[in-house]
Design a protein around this motif. Structure first.
Motif, PDB file in Angstrom:
ATOM      1  N   SER A  46      43.649  23.796  48.230  1.00 48.78           N
ATOM      2  CA  SER A  46      44.808  22.952  47.917  1.00 48.78           C
ATOM      3  C   SER A  46      44.412  21.930  46.867  1.00 48.78           C
ATOM      4  N   THR A  47      45.256  21.725  45.898  1.00 43.10           N
ATOM      5  CA  THR A  47      45.096  20.597  44.970  1.00 43.10           C
ATOM      6  C   THR A  47      46.123  19.519  45.300  1.00 43.10           C
ATOM      7  N   THR A  49      48.520  19.096  47.752  1.00 39.32           N
ATOM      8  CA  THR A  49      48.702  18.582  49.105  1.00 39.32           C
ATOM      9  C   THR A  49      47.503  17.717  49.496  1.00 39.32           C
TER      10      THR A  49
HETATM   11  N1   CP Z   1      52.338  23.151  46.166  1.00 40.96           N
HETATM   12  C1   CP Z   1      51.192  23.058  46.883  1.00 40.96           C
HETATM   13  O1   CP Z   1      51.192  23.036  48.117  1.00 40.96           O
HETATM   14  O2   CP Z   1      50.076  22.930  46.105  1.00 40.96           O
HETATM   15  P1   CP Z   1      48.575  23.007  46.655  1.00 40.96           P
HETATM   16  O3   CP Z   1      48.367  24.390  47.208  1.00 40.96           O
HETATM   17  O4   CP Z   1      47.717  22.727  45.473  1.00 40.96           O
HETATM   18  O5   CP Z   1      48.419  21.956  47.727  1.00 40.96           O
END
Ligand code: CP
Length: 301
Positions: A46-47, A49
């Motif tokens: 994840s970035t 979240t």
């Molecule tokens: N949109 C979203 O959840 O991005 P991440 O997977 O980077 O958290």
């Protein structure tokens, strides 16, 4: 404890209050502070979240602990039931990103602290709160707005349908037949729908987009579906958000994407970088809505 395992764990009134609180936090009208601790237990990459939750908690004056399964015993097989009952002695709130909704439910069953769904196979409620805030900012309202989701009837689509129904939106979802949203989710959304809400599930992307004020898409192969990514591309191609399909939407329609984006697959470079794209505001709003969620769930003044 109050858990947010899906967007419908919030009532319509609570979502409206959260959007107002997020707007107040974003504008600086409210600056609550706390000394609480947020745990992040993410089984998947994840970035947005991860970083938005971390920054939100830091801005509130609290702390964040990364409980990545690679560095905690839950990744080596310690049961969720034990992990949950230990963590709730140390931390105040836990956001979990997991492959299975049932894992989240187990955390919620055993932990005495609030559990937040930071994305599961079934839903992505934090994302949809950010999408709703972005729509409200663009149109001055959410209720009555026509919004179309194109692509895979996945976890984001599920929360979009449920959240849209609760907020009185006119929701259209266009996917290949084999990738429609789960019927149980659609049925639940129809039961929760407030006056004026509409839910249309179709295979026809052009009909779905006609007159839409919001055109929304997401990856064609979610995390865990990488093996089938290549084979999915031809089937999903008609659902690509490109300039041709966008021409069927309202002339002032906005384009959303929860990111990460795969340019040339679910969205074209021209559209994501075009004047109708609001994806960067949408990503920023993740932080504001999640800060609002933390303030609300932790009772921060
Ligand atoms: N949109 C979203 O959840 O991005 P991440 O997977 O980077 O958290």
């Amino acid at each position: 404890s109050r858990d947010i395992l899906g967007i419908a764990d919030l009532s319509a009134a609570e979502i409206k209050d959260l959007l107002q609180l997020a707007a107040d936090l974003k504008s600086g009208k409210r600056s609550p502070v706390c000394n609480k601790i947020l745990g992040l237990l993410f089984y998947k990459a994840s970035t947005r979240t991860r970083v938005s939750f971390t920054v939100a908690m830091h801005q509130l004056g609290g702390q964040v602990i990364d409980l990545n399964p690679n560095v905690t015993q839950v990744g080596r097989g310690e049961p969720i039931s034990d992990t949950a009952r230990v963590l709730d002695r140390y931390i105040d709130i836990l956001a979990v990103r997991t492959f299975k909704q049932t894992d989240l439910e187990e955390f919620a069953r055993y932990a005495q602290i609030p559990i937040i769904n930071a994305l599961s196979d079934l839903e992505h409620p934090c994302q949809i709160l950010a999408d709703l805030l972005t729509i409200q900012e663009c149109f001055g309202k959410v209720s009555g707005v026509t919004a179309t989701f194109l692509g895979d009837g996945n976890n984001v689509a599920h929360s979009f349908i449920l959240g849209g129904a609760l907020m009185g939106m006119k929701i259209r979802v266009a996917t290949p037949e084999a990738h429609q949203p789960e019927p149980a989710i659609v049925e639940k959304a129809r039961q929760l729908a407030v006056d004026g809400a509409e839910i249309i599930i179709t295979e026809d992307p052009v009909e779905a987009v006609k007159g839409s004020q919001v055109v929304y898409t997401d990856v064609w192969a979610s995390m865990g579906q990488e093996a089938s990514a290549e084979s999915r591309i031809p089937m999903f191609q008609p659902y690509q958000v490109n300039e041709e399909i966008l021409a069927h939407a309202d002339s002032d329609a906005i384009v959303l994407h929860c990111l990460p984006a795969h340019r040339g697959e679910e969205i074209t470079e021209a559209v994501i970088e075009g004047k109708q794209s609001r994806v960067w505001d949408e990503a920023e709003n993740r932080m504001h809505v999640q800060k609002a969620l933390l303030v609300s769930l932790l009772g921060i003044e």
